[in-house]
Design a protein around this motif. Sequence first.
Motif, mmCIF file in Angstrom:
data_model
loop_
_atom_site.group_PDB
_atom_site.id
_atom_site.type_symbol
_atom_site.label_atom_id
_atom_site.label_comp_id
_atom_site.label_asym_id
_atom_site.label_seq_id
_atom_site.Cartn_x
_atom_site.Cartn_y
_atom_site.Cartn_z
ATOM 1 N N TRP A 41 0.768 -1.258 0.057
ATOM 2 C CA TRP A 41 -0.079 -0.029 -0.019
ATOM 3 C C TRP A 41 1.032 1.231 -0.173
ATOM 4 N N ILE A 42 0.174 2.528 -0.696
ATOM 5 C CA ILE A 42 0.654 3.585 -0.429
ATOM 6 C C ILE A 42 -0.365 4.718 0.114
ATOM 7 N N ARG A 43 -0.183 5.072 1.507
ATOM 8 C CA ARG A 43 -1.248 5.907 2.266
ATOM 9 C C ARG A 43 -0.776 7.390 2.526
ATOM 10 N N LYS A 44 -1.584 8.294 2.628
ATOM 11 C CA LYS A 44 -1.365 9.347 3.303
ATOM 12 C C LYS A 44 -0.794 9.290 4.632
ATOM 13 N N GLY A 45 0.328 9.903 4.945
ATOM 14 C CA GLY A 45 0.654 9.859 6.394
ATOM 15 C C GLY A 45 2.032 10.458 6.457
ATOM 16 N N GLY A 46 2.775 10.308 7.621
ATOM 17 C CA GLY A 46 3.921 11.353 7.714
ATOM 18 C C GLY A 46 5.204 10.616 7.232
ATOM 19 N N SER A 47 6.245 11.313 7.170
ATOM 20 C CA SER A 47 7.518 10.866 6.459
ATOM 21 C C SER A 47 8.667 10.702 7.468
ATOM 22 N N GLY A 48 9.111 11.506 8.073
ATOM 23 C CA GLY A 48 10.230 11.339 9.029
ATOM 24 C C GLY A 48 10.969 12.493 9.643
ATOM 25 N N GLY A 49 11.440 12.305 10.751
ATOM 26 C CA GLY A 49 12.035 13.860 11.198
ATOM 27 C C GLY A 49 13.073 14.458 10.244
ATOM 28 N N ASP A 50 13.931 13.727 9.642
ATOM 29 C CA ASP A 50 15.023 14.069 8.801
ATOM 30 C C ASP A 50 14.366 14.778 7.461
ATOM 31 N N VAL A 51 13.759 13.985 6.773
ATOM 32 C CA VAL A 51 13.314 14.380 5.341
ATOM 33 C C VAL A 51 12.139 15.595 5.456
ATOM 34 N N GLY A 52 11.719 15.381 6.819
ATOM 35 C CA GLY A 52 10.450 16.495 7.198
ATOM 36 C C GLY A 52 11.256 17.815 7.183
ATOM 37 N N GLN A 53 12.653 17.966 7.099
ATOM 38 C CA GLN A 53 13.128 19.244 7.279
ATOM 39 C C GLN A 53 13.276 20.001 5.834
ATOM 40 N N ILE A 54 12.962 19.103 4.702
ATOM 41 C CA ILE A 54 13.136 19.597 3.438
ATOM 42 C C ILE A 54 11.604 20.089 3.030
ATOM 43 N N LYS A 55 11.442 21.421 3.286
ATOM 44 C CA LYS A 55 10.164 22.033 3.593
ATOM 45 C C LYS A 55 9.382 22.212 2.237
ATOM 46 N N ASN A 56 10.487 22.355 0.944
ATOM 47 C CA ASN A 56 9.640 22.666 -0.422
ATOM 48 C C ASN A 56 9.568 21.608 -1.204
ATOM 49 N N ALA A 57 9.642 20.369 -0.579
ATOM 50 C CA ALA A 57 9.625 19.024 -1.538
ATOM 51 C C ALA A 57 7.907 18.605 -2.014
ATOM 52 N N LYS A 58 7.773 18.622 -2.952
ATOM 53 C CA LYS A 58 6.180 18.095 -3.399
ATOM 54 C C LYS A 58 5.930 16.935 -2.844
#
Lengths: 469, 469
Positions: free
Chosen positions: A402-419
């Motif tokens: 599956w692929i679902r809506k949800g969180g990513s992770g603390g580190d990549v979460g800092q890439i604020k402008n990613a699509k």
Amino acid sequence: MTRKIFSLLITLTFFTFLIFTEINLNAQQLPSEEIQKYSELASKIVRSALLDKKGYGWLKELCAIGPRLSGSDNSSKAITWAKNKMSECGFDSVWLQPVMVPKWVRGKIENAYISKSKKYLNKKLTIASYGGSIGTSKRGIYGEIIEVKGLEEVKNLGDKAKGKIVFYNRSFDNGLLNTFEGYGRAVDQRVNGAIEASKVGAVAVIVRSVQASFDNVPHTGVMNYQEGVKQIPSAAISVMDADFLSKAIKSEPNLNITIKMDCKSYPDVQSYNVIGQLTGTENPNEVIVVGGHFDSWDKGCGAHDDGAPCLQTMEALELLKRMNIKPKRTIRCVLFINEENGLRGGIEYGKYSSNTFEKHLAGIESDRGAFTPRGFSVTTDSLSLMKMQSWLPILNKANIDWIRKGGSGGDVGQIKNAKALLGYVPDDQRYMDLHHSDNDVYSAVHPREMELGSAAIAIISYLLSEEGL
Amino acid sequence: MTRKIFSLLITLTFFTFLIFTEINLNAQQLPSEEIQKYSELASKIVRSALLDKKGYGWLKELCAIGPRLSGSDNSSKAITWAKNKMSECGFDSVWLQPVMVPKWVRGKIENAYISKSKKYLNKKLTIASYGGSIGTSKRGIYGEIIEVKGLEEVKNLGDKAKGKIVFYNRSFDNGLLNTFEGYGRAVDQRVNGAIEASKVGAVAVIVRSVQASFDNVPHTGVMNYQEGVKQIPSAAISVMDADFLSKAIKSEPNLNITIKMDCKSYPDVQSYNVIGQLTGTENPNEVIVVGGHFDSWDKGCGAHDDGAPCLQTMEALELLKRMNIKPKRTIRCVLFINEENGLRGGIEYGKYSSNTFEKHLAGIESDRGAFTPRGFSVTTDSLSLMKMQSWLPILNKANIDWIRKGGSGGDVGQIKNAKALLGYVPDDQRYMDLHHSDNDVYSAVHPREMELGSAAIAIISYLLSEEGL
């Protein structure tokens, strides 16, 4: 008449909307021959990963270095090892991104025992200092125990905790399906327990080890202090000993325990994120980041948290290279330093991503262990999510259901402008048995499970690179 | 005119078909408030299973008895244990269904060594006799080794195998996602290797242990003889020693090995399927069977194959009872005896199911280990499949991600008139490391993973009972 025109307009708008949505939806779907083509490639990637087990071999080398707490010698060795490994793999660029990180050292002494009791005198208690905690004096801290179930209870203790050792003993909720949820609901005791206990005059805290399993192996983790609140020592007590102690103080409310710890914080030291990439052939400035955190706690060897998951993202690039794939967009592996006790690496890369001319299309984090694959959790818009979901027949080849809506992770979460920000989600049932503990070792990682994760990350990175969002 | 009427009729038929299909499809969907109601119950079942871990406790008791090969004393003890346990649980009826089963005993001797060689004399080789194999004489069987990759190659050996020991050494394909597929592609060497080797005059066979892992623990399993073809001894050789031996005979083609085995077959003995049920309150004669095989091989303790999966089906009933649920239809747990080397229990129950006035609505088999849940594989018609798929939001609570067309299992497969046959499918990545070997022990089963399976089986059984097909 106006009314008629109005309702005609409404109808027209509605149909235009429908048609537009339909076109958009169709644009998100891959033609079946493309699905077929990608699926064949995906099967090849999976097969190669499972047979070569290169990432699993890397894990053995990495674990041989030892645990990789931020600022430690091991962590420097591991950074050099990873940079060399990426170079050996022949990635198009490999570099280090400087990051200043905190340095905390556990020291050699962490023990506790019952120091006043009729029945249990000198009984040892298994503890593990929490990361960031101050130590005790050489003769230790001793005091009566006051057992509580959480922070709110402590706030209401008034004078009762004065001079005592607060014992947070709320259990991990094993009745929840998701062990991360169980963790999330118990971990506040560890993170903020010392602050609240200190406010009511306690001299130290011990916290029931936050874990799903029942054993005598305490799990460490980060704890916080607050400016203006006196710092007091803080440690995990194993769940077996927590149960014992809870019973013991019921029969002897005045028993004392003594805690000795010589852990200590030092000034920040220089460290690095390790970065390597396959540079895009058509859109080199559009970037897909894959990564995990390369630091670990200083117990076990950080095999599942986050050694193997880091190496999965590194192997994802190597798998694409092995297949002679040159991606259209840049696929970049970032091994972030200091997620466990500072997030400095993630924040530093996040700053870079905000200031660079590069466009970050997506960030994929692998920081949930290296167990058998289940899915990807995604933060993005609905159309991009649907587009990724249409890739499931391809990702199925690597056991992704599956692929679902949800969180990513603390580190990549800092890439604020990613699509799109994605989290790779393996099965979590066994994870909270070993997380942050001496149980998190090489032999706890299964080669097939780890390699399927590498393949899954390789496949989705490649799809993002070729198909965009 | 006739043409017009004809095309009108065709059109009418077509629309009637469409409407009928639509009605049928809608009839398969549960209203959202029902989904909600069942989901809440499912969460309660999951929570109770995860917290109480009753099935996991049972597994400890069962494993303490030891392995449960058909016809063995242990197997009788386990049957009594299970019958008593079902009675203690308060199932509505508990009984034993008599079955005659084969009896084969491994004996005390199974060893092999290199008995003629310049370099490797007396080097031991780790073997495990295959179930059903004859033994050797006391001094053993010795001979030159002839290595082959499969049955076809043996058929073409002509005189070359005469008096020799055939060494089947085709590897398990670890490049496949599904380890059962890898197993299926390698196991013909074990099952029919002795027959084909005997036909070309070989005196014994050793077969590369059929497993996904690389270690020195050989996996046993059933092997066949053919009437009119001389019976010769047959054993697994561990994959590490298979690799060693393959290299050794390349440098010394004439080396001899000696094999000693004192395994033996005895006349059939009396045994039983263990059966317990929750009798349906509205349609007691409509039956949903859940079960696994209660016999195991005589290595390890048959924890994953098929102890824990059996206990999951027993616990499924107990979980429903624990929730004070009285199902509309009968939910029956059948612990089939002798799947491993005869399928006699499954066949016996199959006969019963064909002759009884009862109607078997569904059979659900649990015989793929007790790892983390993934899905159910179903043999049924398309509408019933769609109906079950509409239950996925409920089954999700127990980590079930999919319901797909596919096989069920050897035992419930004998219930020929059931409307649906299901196989419970946990993750298979670790299974072929321990299947049929000394590695298949209690500690290889994870409590949460096992309990989620019990909950998943309880939930789907209950849905089948209440909603029918």
